[in-house]
Design a protein around this motif. Structure first.
Motif, PDB file in Angstrom:
ATOM      1  N   ASP A   1     -13.112   6.665  -3.539  1.00 27.08           N
ATOM      2  CA  ASP A   1     -12.538   5.997  -4.948  1.00 27.08           C
ATOM      3  C   ASP A   1     -13.357   5.155  -5.684  1.00 27.08           C
ATOM      4  N   SER A   2     -14.355   5.595  -5.631  1.00 21.80           N
ATOM      5  CA  SER A   2     -15.735   4.917  -5.657  1.00 21.80           C
ATOM      6  C   SER A   2     -16.000   5.293  -7.025  1.00 21.80           C
TER       7      SER A   2
ATOM      8  N   ARG B   1      -6.373  10.770  -9.994  1.00 26.35           N
ATOM      9  CA  ARG B   1      -5.970   9.207 -11.004  1.00 26.35           C
ATOM     10  C   ARG B   1      -4.379   8.945 -11.290  1.00 26.35           C
TER      11      ARG B   1
ATOM     12  N   GLN C   1      -2.294   7.869  -8.756  1.00 25.90           N
ATOM     13  CA  GLN C   1      -2.114   7.027  -8.485  1.00 25.90           C
ATOM     14  C   GLN C   1      -1.760   5.699  -9.097  1.00 25.90           C
TER      15      GLN C   1
ATOM     16  N   GLY D   1      -7.782  10.682  -3.009  1.00 26.88           N
ATOM     17  CA  GLY D   1      -8.500   9.706  -4.260  1.00 26.88           C
ATOM     18  C   GLY D   1      -8.131   8.255  -2.979  1.00 26.88           C
ATOM     19  N   GLY D   2      -8.347   7.153  -3.318  1.00 27.07           N
ATOM     20  CA  GLY D   2      -7.397   6.299  -2.582  1.00 27.07           C
ATOM     21  C   GLY D   2      -8.640   5.866  -0.962  1.00 27.07           C
TER      22      GLY D   2
ATOM     23  N   THR E   1      -3.469   5.972  -1.633  1.00 30.19           N
ATOM     24  CA  THR E   1      -4.512   6.859  -0.519  1.00 30.19           C
ATOM     25  C   THR E   1      -4.226   8.047  -0.895  1.00 30.19           C
TER      26      THR E   1
ATOM     27  N   THR F   1       1.131  -1.026  -0.121  1.00 33.22           N
ATOM     28  CA  THR F   1       0.035  -0.239  -0.018  1.00 33.22           C
ATOM     29  C   THR F   1       1.108   1.356   0.550  1.00 33.22           C
TER      30      THR F   1
ATOM     31  N   GLU G   1      -5.763   1.637  -6.645  1.00 32.43           N
ATOM     32  CA  GLU G   1      -6.970   1.581  -5.365  1.00 32.43           C
ATOM     33  C   GLU G   1      -6.374   1.569  -3.947  1.00 32.43           C
ATOM     34  N   LYS G   2      -5.073   0.573  -3.671  1.00 31.24           N
ATOM     35  CA  LYS G   2      -4.370   0.842  -3.630  1.00 31.24           C
ATOM     36  C   LYS G   2      -3.525   2.349  -2.633  1.00 31.24           C
TER      37      LYS G   2
END
Length: 538
Positions: free
Chosen positions: A217-218, A183, A186, A212-213, A202, A165, A199-200
């Motif tokens: 991040d949905s 994004r 990330q 983000g994260g 943050t 992470t 997605e890991k």
């Protein structure tokens, strides 16, 4: 010299000190104004610096002879606006600023001989964090970055390692970053760390806001951003098209889009039984022949004696065999199709367009009465809008074009004030103009409301008083009437309604008569006074 000293004494020490002080203040204000006009405007070089690194940067600037200003607590440095680029290149050549991060140069500064596995892995993680922080900080909208990686070690007998992470803290320049920029960061971090998923990662800003994260991040947040971008693109396209027909500032567009945010992958295989084709054919043909003697198998003495006559020979037996085999393989034609539908497809579109009517001015420059547009013209505009947005009635799209009268200021064209004096100026230019304007106003106020009244008062009081001092203290001649008394002034002499010109004429006339009478009555003293003036003048 004595006359000058006498004039100063008559003028008054207090008044003279006040004029000198005010003159010095005005001179200082004018000097500051000229200095500000002559000095180049400053711009931000770096901000939010570590104090230790800020000290290193200022030392490098002093060595290079570049003037700078350190503001705040010393972590913000300003230089001349036209030297920002060259200064940053100069500091970058010296590895500044590094913001305290350590990159892969850590392996150049340490000796790997004798280091344990733990120290090597720790240095590798520190170097990776530092390099990522520098890469993120190279973005134009980022002024500070810090990266922390969590890379769990795979334990013995563990089926699968724990995924790594990352936590990223950034400082943004005023405006919050868009979802696309978040994004991109990330994916940048995830691509540099093995096994790390985007997605890991943050990301938070300097105010602690989650960008983000984590839970942000949905699909909801990403879908809202995508929907806003799609609506803005369609709105801009329709507005530019219609404004080209009806004129700028005469159209308002509102777009509502329903998007399909699901990512769909479809795999399909089709077989055609009627499309058989021969794939391969194999044919095997075998033939065998064998000759065998026809022995009865009797055992006799003659057969066993060497050289003896054997049994009578008989005709051999002929054996023949054969096999033919043919194998044909057929292939049935098939089609394999994989279809991937990315999110963002428009499911439904609603467009509302408001068009202003016809307005013009007459020959006197006055606006004419409002005139609505014709139905034929509105129909053509609606057809243009339908074609521009890709109208599809099957999916339920709606397009509404209405002719209404706008309530707006005539000075506004397309939402921007026509002829705005601030067009083309940035925030720094506006702030500098305001600073110079304030200094100019202060200087003018001091000149008109302080210096000028004091000078006028001094001239009025010194001009209304005349003294002739003779040698030996003969006496003093003041402005007086022929009878030796002061000029007759009414009790309301300080009243603004008195005729100033008439009074000044009376004073001058009385002064001339008094001087002539003094000369006639005292010729010798008058000659002495005149000789003294001539002696002082020479």
């Amino acid at each position: 010299m004595e006359q000058f000293i006498s004039a100063l004494q008559r003028f008054g020490i207090g008044r003279l000190a006040a004029i000198i002080g005010v003159s010095a203040g005005v001179a200082a204000a004018l000097f500051a104004l000229i200095l500000n006009f002559g000095s180049p405007p400053q711009s931000l070089l770096y901000s939010n610096l570590d104090l230790k690194e800020a000290s290193t940067i200022t030392a490098a600037l002093d060595q290079a002879g570049i003037k700078y200003d350190a503001k705040g607590d010393g972590s913000t440095i300003f230089v001349a606006r036209d030297k920002v680029g060259s200064t940053r290149m100069l500091l970058a050549g010296k590895g500044l600023p590094s913001t305290g991060s350590v990159g892969y140069e850590i392996f150049d500064q340490t000796n790997a001989l004798g280091q344990t596995d733990f120290v090597q892995n720790l240095n590798r993680q520190r170097a990776l964090e530092g390099e990522l922080a520098r890469t993120i900080r190279s973005q134009e909208w980022v002024n500070f970055s810090r990266v922390q990686l969590s890379m769990p070690k795979r334990e013995l007998f563990e089926d699968a390692p724990q995924p790594p992470t990352a936590a990223v803290t950034i400082g943004v320049n005023g405006r919050a970053p868009t979802a696309e920029q978040v994004r991109s960061l990330q994916n940048l971090v995830a691509s540099a760390v093995p096994g790390l998923m985007p997605e890991k990662v943050t990301i938070v800003d300097q105010k602690g806001k989650l960008l983000g994260g984590g839970q942000s991040d949905s699909l909801g947040a990403a879908g809202e951003e995508r929907r806003n971008e799609a609506e803005e693109a369609i709105r801009r396209k329709v507005r530019d098209l219609v404004e080209g027909v009806v004129g700028p500032g005469k159209v308002r567009v509102n777009v509502t889009a329903v998007l399909d945010l699901a990512r769909v992958t479809v795999q399909e295989s089709k077989y055609d039984p009627d499309g058989q084709v021969v794939r391969s054919t194999q044919t095997v043909d075998e033939n065998a022949k064998e000759n065998k003697p026809d022995n009865t198998g009797q055992a006799t003495v003659a057969n066993n004696i060497p050289g003896g006559a054997g049994a009578a020979q008989t005709d051999p037996t002929l054996n023949a065999s054969g096999r033919t085999e043919e194998t044909t393989n057929f292939e049935i034609s098939s089609t394999n199709t994989t279809t991937i539908t990315e999110p963002g497809q428009v499911k439904k579109l609603s467009v509302a367009v408001a068009v202003d009517g016809l307005t013009s001015v007459d020959k006197d420059g006055k606006p004419t009465p409002y005139k609505p547009r014709t139905a034929e013209e509105m129909k053509r505009i609606e057809d243009l809008v339908r074609s521009a947005v890709g109208f599809d009635q099957a999916r339920g799209d709606t397009v509404t074009v209405t002719n209404v009268q706008f309530a707006r200021d005539d000075g506004l064209v397309g939402g921007v004030v026509a002829g705005s004096p601030l067009a083309g100026f940035d925030k720094n230019d506006i702030m500098r103009a305001a600073e110079l304007g304030i200094l100019t106003i202060v200087a003018l106020l001091v000149i008109f409301f302080v210096v000028r009244p004091l000078l006028a008062t001094a001239r009025g009081e010194s001009g209304g008083r005349m003294a002739l001092v003779g040698q030996g203290g003969a006496g003093q001649l003041a402005l007086a009437n022929p009878d030796g008394s002061l000029p007759a002034l009414s009790d309301s002499g300080i009243d603004a309604r008195i005729d100033i010109a008439r009074i000044e004429g009376q004073v001058k006339s009385s002064s001339v008569r008094s001087v002539s009478e003094f000369v006639n009555n005292n010729p010798e003293e008058s000659i002495s006074i005149i000789r003294g003036w001539l002696h002082e003048a020479t």
